[in-house]
Design a protein around this motif. Structure first.
Motif, PDB file in Angstrom:
ATOM      1  N   ASN A 236       0.824  -1.213   0.000  1.00 15.42           N
ATOM      2  CA  ASN A 236       0.000   0.000   0.000  1.00 15.42           C
ATOM      3  C   ASN A 236       0.855   1.257   0.000  1.00 15.42           C
ATOM      4  OD1 ASN A 236      -2.507  -1.225  -0.125  1.00 15.42           O
ATOM      5  ND2 ASN A 236      -2.726  -1.350   2.097  1.00 15.42           N
ATOM      6  N   ALA A 261      -7.246   1.710  -0.465  1.00 12.21           N
ATOM      7  CA  ALA A 261      -6.272   0.685  -0.089  1.00 12.21           C
ATOM      8  C   ALA A 261      -6.837  -0.238   0.983  1.00 12.21           C
ATOM      9  CB  ALA A 261      -4.989   1.337   0.404  1.00 12.21           C
ATOM     10  N   THR A 301      -6.629  -1.567  -3.940  1.00 12.56           N
ATOM     11  CA  THR A 301      -5.847  -2.736  -3.542  1.00 12.56           C
ATOM     12  C   THR A 301      -6.717  -3.623  -2.659  1.00 12.56           C
ATOM     13  OG1 THR A 301      -4.919  -1.705  -1.552  1.00 12.56           O
ATOM     14  CG2 THR A 301      -3.698  -1.406  -3.610  1.00 12.56           C
TER      15      THR A 301
END
Length: 382
Positions: A236, A261, A301
Protein backbone atom coordinates in the motif's frame (compact mmCIF):
# COMPACT_ATOMS: atom_id res chain seq x y z
CA UNK A 1 -10.27 -39.11 -65.27
CA UNK A 2 -9.61 -36.12 -63.06
CA UNK A 3 -11.86 -35.70 -60.05
CA UNK A 4 -13.99 -32.55 -60.08
CA UNK A 5 -13.09 -30.19 -57.26
CA UNK A 6 -15.72 -29.60 -54.60
CA UNK A 7 -16.45 -26.21 -53.15
CA UNK A 8 -17.18 -27.55 -49.65
CA UNK A 9 -14.30 -26.10 -47.67
CA UNK A 10 -14.09 -25.27 -43.98
CA UNK A 11 -11.89 -23.73 -41.34
CA UNK A 12 -11.18 -25.70 -38.18
CA UNK A 13 -9.85 -23.90 -35.09
CA UNK A 14 -6.97 -26.02 -33.79
CA UNK A 15 -5.69 -23.57 -31.16
CA UNK A 16 -6.78 -20.43 -29.35
CA UNK A 17 -9.95 -19.15 -27.65
CA UNK A 18 -12.30 -20.91 -30.13
CA UNK A 19 -10.36 -24.18 -30.38
CA UNK A 20 -12.55 -27.02 -31.67
CA UNK A 21 -14.99 -24.84 -33.59
CA UNK A 22 -15.53 -25.45 -37.30
CA UNK A 23 -16.63 -22.90 -39.89
CA UNK A 24 -18.18 -24.05 -43.18
CA UNK A 25 -17.24 -21.88 -46.16
CA UNK A 26 -20.10 -21.45 -48.59
CA UNK A 27 -19.20 -19.61 -51.81
CA UNK A 28 -22.75 -19.81 -53.14
CA UNK A 29 -23.53 -16.12 -52.73
CA UNK A 30 -20.60 -15.04 -54.85
CA UNK A 31 -19.47 -12.36 -52.41
CA UNK A 32 -16.41 -12.47 -50.15
CA UNK A 33 -16.70 -13.84 -46.61
CA UNK A 34 -15.52 -11.62 -43.77
CA UNK A 35 -13.39 -13.09 -40.98
CA UNK A 36 -13.44 -11.04 -37.78
CA UNK A 37 -14.52 -10.51 -34.21
CA UNK A 38 -17.89 -8.81 -34.81
CA UNK A 39 -20.63 -9.17 -37.45
CA UNK A 40 -18.49 -11.48 -39.58
CA UNK A 41 -19.28 -14.53 -41.71
CA UNK A 42 -16.51 -16.37 -39.86
CA UNK A 43 -16.97 -15.07 -36.33
CA UNK A 44 -13.88 -15.49 -34.11
CA UNK A 45 -14.42 -14.63 -30.44
CA UNK A 46 -10.80 -13.61 -29.89
CA UNK A 47 -9.90 -10.19 -28.46
CA UNK A 48 -6.70 -10.12 -30.52
CA UNK A 49 -8.74 -10.43 -33.74
CA UNK A 50 -9.86 -7.20 -35.41
CA UNK A 51 -13.52 -6.58 -36.17
CA UNK A 52 -12.82 -6.86 -39.92
CA UNK A 53 -9.64 -8.91 -39.83
CA UNK A 54 -9.45 -10.80 -43.14
CA UNK A 55 -11.50 -11.68 -46.19
CA UNK A 56 -12.07 -15.01 -47.94
CA UNK A 57 -13.17 -15.13 -51.56
CA UNK A 58 -13.77 -18.01 -53.98
CA UNK A 59 -12.07 -17.51 -57.35
CA UNK A 60 -11.69 -20.02 -60.19
CA UNK A 61 -12.25 -23.00 -57.92
CA UNK A 62 -9.85 -21.76 -55.24
CA UNK A 63 -10.25 -20.00 -51.91
CA UNK A 64 -8.19 -16.82 -51.57
CA UNK A 65 -7.35 -15.14 -48.27
CA UNK A 66 -6.59 -11.43 -47.90
CA UNK A 67 -5.73 -9.40 -44.79
CA UNK A 68 -7.91 -6.31 -44.24
CA UNK A 69 -5.27 -4.07 -42.65
CA UNK A 70 -5.82 -5.81 -39.31
CA UNK A 71 -4.06 -4.63 -36.16
CA UNK A 72 -2.14 -7.86 -35.54
CA UNK A 73 -1.81 -9.16 -39.09
CA UNK A 74 -2.82 -12.40 -40.81
CA UNK A 75 -0.33 -15.27 -41.08
CA UNK A 76 -0.41 -18.27 -43.41
CA UNK A 77 1.94 -21.09 -42.45
CA UNK A 78 3.82 -18.75 -40.15
CA UNK A 79 4.33 -15.93 -42.64
CA UNK A 80 2.53 -12.59 -42.49
CA UNK A 81 0.65 -11.91 -45.72
CA UNK A 82 0.42 -8.51 -47.39
CA UNK A 83 -1.40 -9.57 -50.56
CA UNK A 84 -4.12 -12.12 -51.54
CA UNK A 85 -2.94 -15.72 -51.05
CA UNK A 86 -4.40 -18.89 -52.55
CA UNK A 87 -5.05 -21.40 -49.79
CA UNK A 88 -3.96 -25.02 -49.96
CA UNK A 89 -5.48 -27.97 -48.17
CA UNK A 90 -4.25 -28.09 -44.52
CA UNK A 91 -2.73 -24.59 -44.59
CA UNK A 92 -2.43 -23.09 -41.11
CA UNK A 93 -3.89 -19.57 -40.69
CA UNK A 94 -3.11 -17.52 -37.59
CA UNK A 95 -5.21 -14.48 -36.69
CA UNK A 96 -4.75 -13.01 -33.24
CA UNK A 97 -4.33 -15.88 -30.76
CA UNK A 98 -6.34 -18.27 -32.97
CA UNK A 99 -4.91 -20.85 -35.36
CA UNK A 100 -7.23 -22.15 -38.08
CA UNK A 101 -6.62 -25.09 -40.41
CA UNK A 102 -7.97 -24.76 -43.93
CA UNK A 103 -9.64 -28.03 -45.00
CA UNK A 104 -10.38 -28.47 -48.72
CA UNK A 105 -9.21 -32.01 -49.58
CA UNK A 106 -10.80 -32.23 -53.03
CA UNK A 107 -9.40 -28.93 -54.27
CA UNK A 108 -6.69 -28.40 -56.83
CA UNK A 109 -3.60 -27.32 -54.94
CA UNK A 110 -1.25 -24.80 -56.57
CA UNK A 111 2.35 -25.90 -57.09
CA UNK A 112 4.28 -26.73 -53.94
CA UNK A 113 5.92 -23.72 -52.25
CA UNK A 114 9.49 -22.86 -53.02
CA UNK A 115 12.17 -23.01 -50.33
CA UNK A 116 11.43 -19.36 -49.54
CA UNK A 117 7.82 -20.23 -48.69
CA UNK A 118 8.56 -23.15 -46.39
CA UNK A 119 7.66 -22.18 -42.85
CA UNK A 120 7.99 -23.49 -39.28
CA UNK A 121 4.37 -24.69 -39.58
CA UNK A 122 5.36 -27.36 -42.10
CA UNK A 123 5.49 -30.78 -40.48
CA UNK A 124 8.93 -32.14 -41.20
CA UNK A 125 9.33 -35.81 -42.13
CA UNK A 126 11.10 -37.99 -39.59
CA UNK A 127 14.26 -38.86 -41.48
CA UNK A 128 17.16 -40.84 -40.11
CA UNK A 129 20.66 -41.12 -41.62
CA UNK A 130 20.73 -43.67 -44.39
CA UNK A 131 17.04 -43.35 -45.36
CA UNK A 132 16.60 -43.62 -49.10
CA UNK A 133 13.97 -43.08 -51.76
CA UNK A 134 14.52 -44.99 -55.01
CA UNK A 135 18.06 -45.67 -53.83
CA UNK A 136 18.89 -42.00 -53.15
CA UNK A 137 20.04 -40.81 -49.71
CA UNK A 138 17.51 -38.23 -48.42
CA UNK A 139 18.83 -37.82 -44.87
CA UNK A 140 20.26 -34.38 -45.75
CA UNK A 141 16.74 -33.02 -46.37
CA UNK A 142 16.03 -32.85 -42.60
CA UNK A 143 18.87 -30.43 -41.91
CA UNK A 144 17.94 -28.43 -45.01
CA UNK A 145 14.36 -27.92 -43.80
CA UNK A 146 15.62 -26.95 -40.34
CA UNK A 147 17.97 -24.40 -41.86
CA UNK A 148 15.19 -22.87 -43.96
CA UNK A 149 12.90 -22.68 -40.93
CA UNK A 150 15.64 -20.99 -38.91
CA UNK A 151 16.26 -18.47 -41.70
CA UNK A 152 12.54 -17.63 -41.90
CA UNK A 153 12.35 -17.22 -38.12
CA UNK A 154 15.40 -14.94 -38.21
CA UNK A 155 13.86 -12.90 -41.02
CA UNK A 156 10.66 -12.43 -39.02
CA UNK A 157 12.65 -11.30 -35.96
CA UNK A 158 14.58 -8.81 -38.09
CA UNK A 159 11.32 -7.48 -39.58
CA UNK A 160 9.84 -7.16 -36.10
CA UNK A 161 12.92 -5.29 -34.90
CA UNK A 162 12.59 -2.97 -37.90
CA UNK A 163 8.97 -2.20 -37.05
CA UNK A 164 9.96 -1.48 -33.45
CA UNK A 165 12.79 0.78 -34.63
CA UNK A 166 10.35 2.80 -36.75
CA UNK A 167 8.01 3.29 -33.80
CA UNK A 168 10.93 4.23 -31.56
CA UNK A 169 12.23 6.76 -34.09
CA UNK A 170 8.80 8.45 -34.17
CA UNK A 171 8.85 8.82 -30.39
CA UNK A 172 12.37 10.25 -30.38
CA UNK A 173 11.52 12.60 -33.25
CA UNK A 174 8.55 14.06 -31.36
CA UNK A 175 10.65 14.68 -28.26
CA UNK A 176 13.52 16.22 -30.23
CA UNK A 177 11.14 18.56 -32.07
CA UNK A 178 9.86 19.81 -28.72
CA UNK A 179 13.43 20.22 -27.41
CA UNK A 180 14.46 22.19 -30.50
CA UNK A 181 11.36 24.39 -30.19
CA UNK A 182 12.10 25.01 -26.51
CA UNK A 183 15.72 25.88 -27.24
CA UNK A 184 14.73 28.36 -29.96
CA UNK A 185 12.21 29.98 -27.60
CA UNK A 186 14.89 30.31 -24.89
CA UNK A 187 17.33 31.85 -27.39
CA UNK A 188 14.74 34.41 -28.53
CA UNK A 189 13.80 35.30 -24.96
CA UNK A 190 17.44 35.76 -23.94
CA UNK A 191 18.20 37.83 -27.04
CA UNK A 192 15.36 40.22 -26.15
CA UNK A 193 16.19 40.02 -22.43
CA UNK A 194 12.65 38.82 -21.76
CA UNK A 195 13.19 36.86 -18.53
CA UNK A 196 9.53 35.78 -17.98
CA UNK A 197 9.38 34.36 -21.49
CA UNK A 198 12.73 32.61 -20.94
CA UNK A 199 11.35 30.93 -17.81
CA UNK A 200 8.32 29.63 -19.72
CA UNK A 201 10.49 28.35 -22.56
CA UNK A 202 12.88 26.68 -20.14
CA UNK A 203 9.96 24.87 -18.48
CA UNK A 204 9.04 23.38 -21.88
CA UNK A 205 12.65 22.44 -22.53
CA UNK A 206 12.98 20.89 -19.06
CA UNK A 207 9.88 18.73 -19.48
CA UNK A 208 11.16 17.28 -22.72
CA UNK A 209 14.62 16.67 -21.31
CA UNK A 210 12.84 14.67 -18.60
CA UNK A 211 11.09 12.71 -21.38
CA UNK A 212 14.44 11.88 -22.97
CA UNK A 213 15.72 10.68 -19.61
CA UNK A 214 12.61 8.53 -19.14
CA UNK A 215 12.99 7.10 -22.64
CA UNK A 216 16.58 6.01 -21.95
CA UNK A 217 15.68 4.56 -18.55
CA UNK A 218 12.69 2.69 -20.01
CA UNK A 219 14.87 1.23 -22.75
CA UNK A 220 17.35 -0.01 -20.14
CA UNK A 221 14.57 -1.51 -18.03
CA UNK A 222 13.11 -3.21 -21.08
CA UNK A 223 16.30 -4.86 -22.34
CA UNK A 224 17.93 -5.72 -19.00
CA UNK A 225 17.23 -9.12 -17.47
CA UNK A 226 17.67 -8.06 -13.84
CA UNK A 227 15.94 -10.32 -11.33
CA UNK A 228 13.80 -8.53 -8.74
CA UNK A 229 15.33 -7.87 -5.34
CA UNK A 230 12.70 -9.31 -3.03
CA UNK A 231 12.33 -7.71 0.39
CA UNK A 232 9.47 -7.35 2.88
CA UNK A 233 7.42 -4.55 1.37
CA UNK A 234 4.37 -2.53 2.39
CA UNK A 235 2.52 -2.71 -0.92
CA UNK A 236 0.00 0.00 0.00
CA UNK A 237 2.86 2.39 0.78
CA UNK A 238 4.35 1.80 -2.69
CA UNK A 239 0.98 2.46 -4.33
CA UNK A 240 0.38 5.63 -2.29
CA UNK A 241 3.80 7.01 -3.25
CA UNK A 242 3.07 6.45 -6.95
CA UNK A 243 -0.38 8.04 -6.69
CA UNK A 244 0.95 11.11 -4.87
CA UNK A 245 3.64 11.47 -7.53
CA UNK A 246 0.92 11.62 -10.20
CA UNK A 247 -1.66 13.66 -8.33
CA UNK A 248 -0.17 17.08 -9.11
CA UNK A 249 -0.21 16.34 -12.83
CA UNK A 250 -3.76 14.98 -12.79
CA UNK A 251 -4.98 18.05 -10.91
CA UNK A 252 -3.34 20.29 -13.47
CA UNK A 253 -5.03 18.33 -16.28
CA UNK A 254 -8.37 18.47 -14.39
CA UNK A 255 -8.50 14.70 -14.07
CA UNK A 256 -9.34 12.85 -10.85
CA UNK A 257 -7.31 10.00 -9.34
CA UNK A 258 -8.51 8.14 -6.24
CA UNK A 259 -7.00 5.40 -4.08
CA UNK A 260 -8.81 2.84 -1.95
CA UNK A 261 -6.27 0.68 -0.09
CA UNK A 262 -7.02 -2.52 1.81
CA UNK A 263 -5.39 -2.22 5.24
CA UNK A 264 -5.44 -6.02 5.62
CA UNK A 265 -2.66 -6.55 3.06
CA UNK A 266 0.31 -8.07 4.93
CA UNK A 267 3.97 -7.28 4.15
CA UNK A 268 4.86 -9.03 0.89
CA UNK A 269 8.08 -10.29 -0.67
CA UNK A 270 8.39 -7.83 -3.57
CA UNK A 271 10.85 -5.49 -5.21
CA UNK A 272 9.50 -2.08 -4.09
CA UNK A 273 11.25 -0.11 -6.84
CA UNK A 274 9.92 -2.39 -9.57
CA UNK A 275 6.42 -2.38 -8.06
CA UNK A 276 6.51 1.41 -8.06
CA UNK A 277 7.27 1.29 -11.79
CA UNK A 278 4.33 -1.08 -12.34
CA UNK A 279 1.83 1.17 -10.56
CA UNK A 280 3.26 4.28 -12.22
CA UNK A 281 3.13 2.85 -15.75
CA UNK A 282 -0.37 1.42 -15.40
CA UNK A 283 -1.70 4.63 -13.84
CA UNK A 284 -0.02 6.80 -16.48
CA UNK A 285 -1.62 4.68 -19.19
CA UNK A 286 -5.03 5.35 -17.61
CA UNK A 287 -4.32 9.07 -17.16
CA UNK A 288 -3.48 9.49 -20.84
CA UNK A 289 -6.64 7.59 -21.79
CA UNK A 290 -9.23 9.59 -19.85
CA UNK A 291 -10.58 12.99 -20.97
CA UNK A 292 -9.95 16.27 -19.15
CA UNK A 293 -12.68 17.59 -16.84
CA UNK A 294 -14.53 14.25 -16.59
CA UNK A 295 -11.61 11.78 -16.48
CA UNK A 296 -11.49 9.52 -13.41
CA UNK A 297 -8.88 6.90 -12.48
CA UNK A 298 -9.75 4.61 -9.56
CA UNK A 299 -6.94 2.60 -7.95
CA UNK A 300 -7.84 -0.15 -5.50
CA UNK A 301 -5.85 -2.74 -3.54
CA UNK A 302 -7.33 -5.90 -2.03
CA UNK A 303 -6.04 -8.95 -0.18
CA UNK A 304 -7.26 -12.44 -1.07
CA UNK A 305 -6.54 -14.27 2.19
CA UNK A 306 -7.56 -17.69 0.85
CA UNK A 307 -5.10 -17.46 -2.05
CA UNK A 308 -2.55 -15.33 -0.17
CA UNK A 309 -2.46 -12.88 -3.05
CA UNK A 310 -2.51 -9.12 -3.46
CA UNK A 311 -4.88 -7.69 -6.05
CA UNK A 312 -4.32 -4.28 -7.64
CA UNK A 313 -7.05 -2.78 -9.83
CA UNK A 314 -6.76 0.34 -11.96
CA UNK A 315 -10.06 1.41 -13.50
CA UNK A 316 -10.54 4.33 -15.91
CA UNK A 317 -13.48 5.86 -17.76
CA UNK A 318 -11.57 6.37 -20.99
CA UNK A 319 -12.62 5.35 -24.52
CA UNK A 320 -11.76 1.68 -24.03
CA UNK A 321 -9.26 -0.57 -25.80
CA UNK A 322 -10.24 -2.25 -29.12
CA UNK A 323 -7.50 -4.93 -28.96
CA UNK A 324 -6.38 -5.70 -25.42
CA UNK A 325 -3.63 -8.14 -26.44
CA UNK A 326 -1.58 -5.85 -28.66
CA UNK A 327 -1.17 -3.17 -25.97
CA UNK A 328 1.52 -5.20 -24.20
CA UNK A 329 3.67 -5.45 -27.32
CA UNK A 330 6.88 -3.37 -27.15
CA UNK A 331 6.66 0.08 -28.77
CA UNK A 332 2.91 -0.14 -29.29
CA UNK A 333 1.45 3.26 -28.46
CA UNK A 334 -1.53 5.43 -29.31
CA UNK A 335 0.03 8.46 -27.59
CA UNK A 336 1.99 9.96 -30.47
CA UNK A 337 3.44 12.84 -28.45
CA UNK A 338 3.56 11.29 -25.00
CA UNK A 339 5.46 8.02 -25.15
CA UNK A 340 7.13 5.29 -27.15
CA UNK A 341 5.03 2.35 -25.96
CA UNK A 342 7.26 0.61 -23.42
CA UNK A 343 5.38 1.31 -20.18
CA UNK A 344 2.92 -1.60 -20.36
CA UNK A 345 5.60 -3.99 -21.67
CA UNK A 346 7.84 -3.13 -18.73
CA UNK A 347 4.95 -3.49 -16.26
CA UNK A 348 4.02 -6.92 -17.64
CA UNK A 349 7.66 -8.07 -17.56
CA UNK A 350 8.04 -7.08 -13.89
CA UNK A 351 4.74 -8.72 -12.90
CA UNK A 352 5.72 -12.00 -14.57
CA UNK A 353 9.11 -11.89 -12.83
CA UNK A 354 7.20 -11.70 -9.53
CA UNK A 355 5.17 -14.80 -10.54
CA UNK A 356 2.10 -12.60 -10.87
CA UNK A 357 -0.50 -12.06 -13.57
CA UNK A 358 -1.99 -9.07 -15.35
CA UNK A 359 -5.36 -8.98 -17.05
CA UNK A 360 -7.24 -6.23 -18.85
CA UNK A 361 -10.97 -6.02 -19.47
CA UNK A 362 -12.32 -3.36 -21.80
CA UNK A 363 -15.13 -2.51 -24.15
CA UNK A 364 -15.08 0.40 -26.62
CA UNK A 365 -16.60 3.44 -24.96
CA UNK A 366 -16.70 1.81 -21.52
CA UNK A 367 -13.23 2.40 -20.14
CA UNK A 368 -10.72 -0.25 -19.09
CA UNK A 369 -9.85 -2.25 -15.98
CA UNK A 370 -6.33 -3.54 -15.40
CA UNK A 371 -6.08 -6.25 -12.72
CA UNK A 372 -2.71 -7.31 -11.29
CA UNK A 373 -2.41 -10.33 -9.00
CA UNK A 374 0.77 -10.85 -6.95
CA UNK A 375 1.70 -13.61 -4.48
CA UNK A 376 2.47 -12.42 -0.95
CA UNK A 377 5.23 -15.01 -0.62
CA UNK A 378 7.84 -15.86 -3.22
CA UNK A 379 8.22 -19.49 -4.42
CA UNK A 380 11.43 -19.73 -2.38
CA UNK A 381 9.54 -18.88 0.82
CA UNK A 382 6.87 -21.49 0.21
Amino acid sequence: MARKATTQAKLVAIAGPVEGQSFELNPGGGWPLMVGREKADVLIADRAVSRRHAELSFRDGQWVLQDMSSANGTFVNGRRIDRPVQLRHEDKIRIGATILQFVFPASWNPPEPTSEEISPWVTKPQVTPGDTVAGLDISHLETGTERISQEIELTERIAQAGRHAINLSHGIKNILQAVIGGREAVDEALASENLPQARKAWAILGRNLDLIQKLVIDMLKFVRQDSPTLVRTNFNSVVRTAVETLRLGTNRQKKKITLQADAKIPPARLDPDQMYDVVLNLALNAIFAVPAETGVIKIETHYDASEKKIILKIVDNGPGIPDTQVIFEPFHTTKEKAGIGLGLSIARKIILQHNGTIDVQSQPGQGATFTVTLPVESPEDS
